[in-house]
Design a protein around this motif. Structure first.
Motif, PDB file in Angstrom:
ATOM      1  N   LEU A 156       0.912  -1.245   0.040  1.00  0.00           N
ATOM      2  CA  LEU A 156      -0.041   0.014  -0.206  1.00  0.00           C
ATOM      3  C   LEU A 156       1.004   1.396  -0.149  1.00  0.00           C
ATOM      4  O   LEU A 156       0.642   2.123  -0.757  1.00  0.00           O
ATOM      5  CB  LEU A 156      -1.018   0.137   1.261  1.00  0.00           C
ATOM      6  N   THR A 157       1.820   1.337   0.712  1.00  0.00           N
ATOM      7  CA  THR A 157       2.535   2.555   0.862  1.00  0.00           C
ATOM      8  C   THR A 157       3.507   2.764  -0.253  1.00  0.00           C
ATOM      9  O   THR A 157       3.703   3.893  -0.756  1.00  0.00           O
ATOM     10  CB  THR A 157       3.510   2.777   2.144  1.00  0.00           C
ATOM     11  N   ALA A 158       4.133   1.712  -0.855  1.00  0.00           N
ATOM     12  CA  ALA A 158       4.815   1.604  -2.221  1.00  0.00           C
ATOM     13  C   ALA A 158       3.835   2.208  -3.088  1.00  0.00           C
ATOM     14  O   ALA A 158       4.346   3.211  -3.936  1.00  0.00           O
ATOM     15  CB  ALA A 158       5.332   0.325  -2.383  1.00  0.00           C
ATOM     16  N   PHE A 159       2.490   1.828  -3.295  1.00  0.00           N
ATOM     17  CA  PHE A 159       1.675   2.465  -4.353  1.00  0.00           C
ATOM     18  C   PHE A 159       1.397   4.082  -4.053  1.00  0.00           C
ATOM     19  O   PHE A 159       1.841   4.791  -4.839  1.00  0.00           O
ATOM     20  CB  PHE A 159       0.242   1.889  -4.009  1.00  0.00           C
ATOM     21  N   VAL A 160       1.355   4.404  -2.918  1.00  0.00           N
ATOM     22  CA  VAL A 160       1.000   5.740  -2.451  1.00  0.00           C
ATOM     23  C   VAL A 160       2.066   6.842  -2.703  1.00  0.00           C
ATOM     24  O   VAL A 160       2.002   7.639  -3.419  1.00  0.00           O
ATOM     25  CB  VAL A 160       0.793   5.829  -1.084  1.00  0.00           C
ATOM     26  N   PHE A 161       3.324   6.013  -2.188  1.00  0.00           N
ATOM     27  CA  PHE A 161       4.522   6.971  -2.572  1.00  0.00           C
ATOM     28  C   PHE A 161       5.009   7.154  -4.120  1.00  0.00           C
ATOM     29  O   PHE A 161       5.162   8.146  -4.680  1.00  0.00           O
ATOM     30  CB  PHE A 161       5.664   6.584  -1.680  1.00  0.00           C
ATOM     31  N   GLY A 162       4.726   5.692  -4.734  1.00  0.00           N
ATOM     32  CA  GLY A 162       5.289   5.702  -6.170  1.00  0.00           C
ATOM     33  C   GLY A 162       4.286   6.731  -6.932  1.00  0.00           C
ATOM     34  O   GLY A 162       4.784   7.022  -8.178  1.00  0.00           O
ATOM     35  N   MET A 163       3.020   6.898  -6.586  1.00  0.00           N
ATOM     36  CA  MET A 163       2.068   7.496  -7.184  1.00  0.00           C
ATOM     37  C   MET A 163       2.204   8.853  -7.020  1.00  0.00           C
ATOM     38  O   MET A 163       2.315   9.805  -7.857  1.00  0.00           O
ATOM     39  CB  MET A 163       0.645   7.180  -6.846  1.00  0.00           C
ATOM     40  N   THR A 164       2.636   9.312  -5.812  1.00  0.00           N
ATOM     41  CA  THR A 164       2.596  10.728  -5.489  1.00  0.00           C
ATOM     42  C   THR A 164       3.909  11.457  -5.505  1.00  0.00           C
ATOM     43  O   THR A 164       3.803  12.484  -6.071  1.00  0.00           O
ATOM     44  CB  THR A 164       2.174  10.965  -3.842  1.00  0.00           C
ATOM     45  N   ILE A 165       4.924  10.785  -5.490  1.00  0.00           N
ATOM     46  CA  ILE A 165       6.259  11.452  -5.847  1.00  0.00           C
ATOM     47  C   ILE A 165       6.392  12.038  -7.230  1.00  0.00           C
ATOM     48  O   ILE A 165       6.694  13.252  -7.120  1.00  0.00           O
ATOM     49  CB  ILE A 165       7.349  10.454  -5.370  1.00  0.00           C
ATOM     50  N   PRO A 166       6.046  11.420  -8.297  1.00  0.00           N
ATOM     51  CA  PRO A 166       5.925  11.891  -9.587  1.00  0.00           C
ATOM     52  C   PRO A 166       5.115  13.209  -9.743  1.00  0.00           C
ATOM     53  O   PRO A 166       5.162  14.017 -10.616  1.00  0.00           O
ATOM     54  CB  PRO A 166       5.785  10.878 -10.399  1.00  0.00           C
ATOM     55  N   GLU A 167       3.902  13.142  -9.110  1.00  0.00           N
ATOM     56  CA  GLU A 167       2.893  14.044  -8.987  1.00  0.00           C
ATOM     57  C   GLU A 167       3.753  15.359  -8.728  1.00  0.00           C
ATOM     58  O   GLU A 167       3.649  16.472  -9.186  1.00  0.00           O
ATOM     59  CB  GLU A 167       1.737  13.731  -8.163  1.00  0.00           C
ATOM     60  N   VAL A 168       4.380  15.275  -7.761  1.00  0.00           N
ATOM     61  CA  VAL A 168       5.128  16.541  -7.206  1.00  0.00           C
ATOM     62  C   VAL A 168       6.304  17.105  -8.362  1.00  0.00           C
ATOM     63  O   VAL A 168       6.258  18.102  -8.564  1.00  0.00           O
ATOM     64  CB  VAL A 168       5.852  16.297  -5.716  1.00  0.00           C
ATOM     65  N   ALA A 169       7.068  16.171  -8.760  1.00  0.00           N
ATOM     66  CA  ALA A 169       7.861  16.385  -9.768  1.00  0.00           C
ATOM     67  C   ALA A 169       7.359  17.106 -10.911  1.00  0.00           C
ATOM     68  O   ALA A 169       7.805  18.075 -11.436  1.00  0.00           O
ATOM     69  CB  ALA A 169       8.659  15.294 -10.259  1.00  0.00           C
ATOM     70  N   TRP A 170       6.186  16.676 -11.354  1.00  0.00           N
ATOM     71  CA  TRP A 170       5.388  17.320 -12.516  1.00  0.00           C
ATOM     72  C   TRP A 170       4.927  18.637 -12.236  1.00  0.00           C
ATOM     73  O   TRP A 170       5.342  19.583 -12.972  1.00  0.00           O
ATOM     74  CB  TRP A 170       4.343  16.656 -13.177  1.00  0.00           C
ATOM     75  N   ASP A 171       4.519  18.879 -11.158  1.00  0.00           N
ATOM     76  CA  ASP A 171       4.133  20.084 -10.631  1.00  0.00           C
ATOM     77  C   ASP A 171       5.211  21.124 -10.596  1.00  0.00           C
ATOM     78  O   ASP A 171       5.059  22.256 -11.080  1.00  0.00           O
ATOM     79  CB  ASP A 171       3.393  20.071  -9.304  1.00  0.00           C
ATOM     80  N   THR A 172       6.292  20.689 -10.159  1.00  0.00           N
ATOM     81  CA  THR A 172       7.403  21.766  -9.845  1.00  0.00           C
ATOM     82  C   THR A 172       7.989  21.914 -11.324  1.00  0.00           C
ATOM     83  O   THR A 172       8.652  23.116 -11.495  1.00  0.00           O
ATOM     84  CB  THR A 172       8.427  21.325  -8.914  1.00  0.00           C
ATOM     85  N   ALA A 173       8.056  20.962 -11.895  1.00  0.00           N
ATOM     86  CA  ALA A 173       8.565  21.197 -13.395  1.00  0.00           C
ATOM     87  C   ALA A 173       7.785  22.018 -14.074  1.00  0.00           C
ATOM     88  O   ALA A 173       8.358  23.035 -15.050  1.00  0.00           O
ATOM     89  CB  ALA A 173       8.626  19.575 -14.051  1.00  0.00           C
ATOM     90  N   MET A 174       6.402  22.077 -14.134  1.00  0.00           N
ATOM     91  CA  MET A 174       5.565  22.777 -14.850  1.00  0.00           C
ATOM     92  C   MET A 174       5.244  24.385 -13.964  1.00  0.00           C
ATOM     93  O   MET A 174       4.465  25.149 -14.468  1.00  0.00           O
ATOM     94  CB  MET A 174       4.230  22.295 -15.076  1.00  0.00           C
ATOM     95  N   ALA A 175       5.821  24.506 -12.921  1.00  0.00           N
ATOM     96  CA  ALA A 175       5.767  25.693 -12.032  1.00  0.00           C
ATOM     97  C   ALA A 175       6.138  26.974 -13.227  1.00  0.00           C
ATOM     98  O   ALA A 175       7.291  26.886 -13.585  1.00  0.00           O
ATOM     99  CB  ALA A 175       6.499  25.871 -10.883  1.00  0.00           C
ATOM    100  N   GLY A 176       5.464  27.995 -13.115  1.00  0.00           N
ATOM    101  CA  GLY A 176       5.655  29.051 -14.096  1.00  0.00           C
ATOM    102  C   GLY A 176       4.931  28.937 -15.278  1.00  0.00           C
ATOM    103  O   GLY A 176       4.973  29.775 -15.963  1.00  0.00           O
ATOM    104  N   TYR A 177       4.342  28.051 -15.586  1.00  0.00           N
ATOM    105  CA  TYR A 177       3.378  27.641 -16.845  1.00  0.00           C
ATOM    106  C   TYR A 177       2.059  28.490 -16.568  1.00  0.00           C
ATOM    107  O   TYR A 177       1.406  28.075 -15.659  1.00  0.00           O
ATOM    108  CB  TYR A 177       3.152  26.318 -17.103  1.00  0.00           C
ATOM    109  N   ASP A 178       2.103  29.566 -17.413  1.00  0.00           N
ATOM    110  CA  ASP A 178       0.757  30.110 -17.064  1.00  0.00           C
ATOM    111  C   ASP A 178      -0.451  29.533 -17.635  1.00  0.00           C
ATOM    112  O   ASP A 178      -1.580  29.272 -16.967  1.00  0.00           O
ATOM    113  CB  ASP A 178       0.716  31.778 -17.790  1.00  0.00           C
ATOM    114  N   TYR A 179      -0.563  29.091 -18.950  1.00  0.00           N
ATOM    115  CA  TYR A 179      -1.631  28.542 -19.641  1.00  0.00           C
ATOM    116  C   TYR A 179      -1.921  27.099 -18.937  1.00  0.00           C
ATOM    117  O   TYR A 179      -1.306  26.710 -18.081  1.00  0.00           O
ATOM    118  CB  TYR A 179      -1.400  28.515 -21.154  1.00  0.00           C
TER     119      TYR A 179
END
Lengths: 235, 235
Positions: A156-179
């Motif tokens: 269970l925790t593997a799933f949660v972490f494996g799912m959420t960690i990349p979410e954060v990465a994508w968010d921060t990668a796209m930070a500054g995107y207006d559209y």
DNA sequence: ACCTGAACACCGTTCAAGT
DNA sequence: ACCTGAACACCGTTCAAGT
């Protein structure tokens, strides 16, 4: 072949019993570190900056903490303290598991820097242990026995972490995107041009808000994982 | 509110078409970086050291790469290149999924530094895309449709990464331990003393080789996840 | 077109010295 | 007991200058 022992902050007593008068305490330091982390991210936390924020010399922290990693262990455990792990006896094991899973995700999304710490640092602090104990109870109540309790827990925790960690990465990668990120998606589709199937899928997600899509994805995965675990119980 | 665009190495052409004569190429640089990483880990890779290994000045790399993160993107994609994603048409979707899952895990365990990159870096290189395309195909063949294909895909990789990344962390944490780690387990049990259930579980795993235990744990989780996903298909 | 060297602005950590 | 300052050995990155 050096045989250095592994050492965690949690393996030794803090220098201050947390109730004396002069000097700082771990609590203050950790609180200040959390503020800095939430504001500037993991890269923004340096011993010098943290010292400054505490109105102290840069190196005074080394009296309370052996090195930066220990400080990180301390703030990491705070993260676990923010997670809600309900009593499975009250809500049932599946609900308890669901709730703790969503809670873990929310905490990580709230303190994005924690994504970089998960799986890098051992989780041996009191808060981590409390959560671990509660989730263990959850799977025990579900009907798992022996090592399977820990296996289910880890799954269970593997799933949660494996799912959420990349979410954060994508968010921060796209930070500054207006559209809404249309041009990014286009660029990605171009890179994936050799794989028609893939690039179709990328363009197809066009109209959806990435946040709700991730929510859906997480839910889909979570029920799948829980179903799969439940399946282990019928013998 | 700066509106800086996200940029990946993969969004622009390399400066060298990989076949000219003078100077270095991305390939050489990436190969040398991989060697350094495998030998000394992520912390051991610095632009200066890498330059030295290539018999070049420390800053010459900046002609080939905009910054260190781009270099990391490049080596990260090499990782994906080492994964085996079999054709689901030949082996069936469940086998294909199992094989790619185990393969991902093995690659990470082989290149332990990659654990720190996963979920921190976007995976947009050609090798990543190839694997993504193949796994997408796998879940399509299984019978998923629309967004569910990607959700199933994400669920599997989330599990694999979430399971394997902490494995690496524990290994490196315990590096230098000569014995089988009995005293470590004892110390951990002492920290968890307040949770009788938990500490019992910790001591109970005494006799097992941690490596085989993790293998068992991974297999348990993998069949659970696949069962759970399969369950989504019966309507 | 490719590489160098010096320089800038940072790091974590140590340690003798202060109070 | 607690904190400081200077110092060491590193970083990534920029940039004018070389060939």
């Amino acid at each position: 072949m050096t045989s250095k022992q592994y050492n965690s902050v949690w393996f030794r007593e803090p220098r201050k019993p947390a109730g004396s008068s002069p000097g700082r305490s771990r609590e203050e330091i950790v609180a200040a570190a959390m503020e800095l982390l939430d504001a500037e991210g993991l890269a923004g936390l340096s011993m010098r900056k943290l010292g400054a924020r505490l109105g102290a010399g840069a190196t005074s922290l080394y009296w309370y903490v052996a090195h930066k990693d220990e400080l990180l262990e301390l703030v990491y455990d705070e993260i676990w303290g923010e997670m809600t792990a309900p009593d499975p006896e009250e809500v049932g094991w599946r609900n308890a598991a669901s709730i703790v899973a969503h809670s873990m995700r929310q905490v990580i999304l709230r303190h994005r820097w924690s994504a970089d710490l998960i799986g890098r640092l051992p989780a041996l602090g009191p808060n981590s242990l409390m959560v671990a104990d509660q989730t263990r109870k959850t799977f025990k109540l579900a009907g798992f026995a022996g090592a399977d309790i820990d296996y289910a827990n880890a799954t269970l925790t593997a799933f949660v972490f494996g799912m959420t960690i990349p979410e954060v990465a994508w968010d921060t990668a796209m930070a500054g995107y207006d559209y809404d990120g249309d041009d990014l998606r286009q660029t990605v589709a171009k890179v994936a041009a050799d794989y028609p199937d893939l690039s179709d899928a990328i363009s197809a997600t066009d109209y959806e808000d990435p946040r709700v899509m991730r929510e859906l994805c997480f839910d889909f995965g979570l029920v799948s994982v829980l179903d799969g675990l439940e399946r282990r119980l019928v013998t």
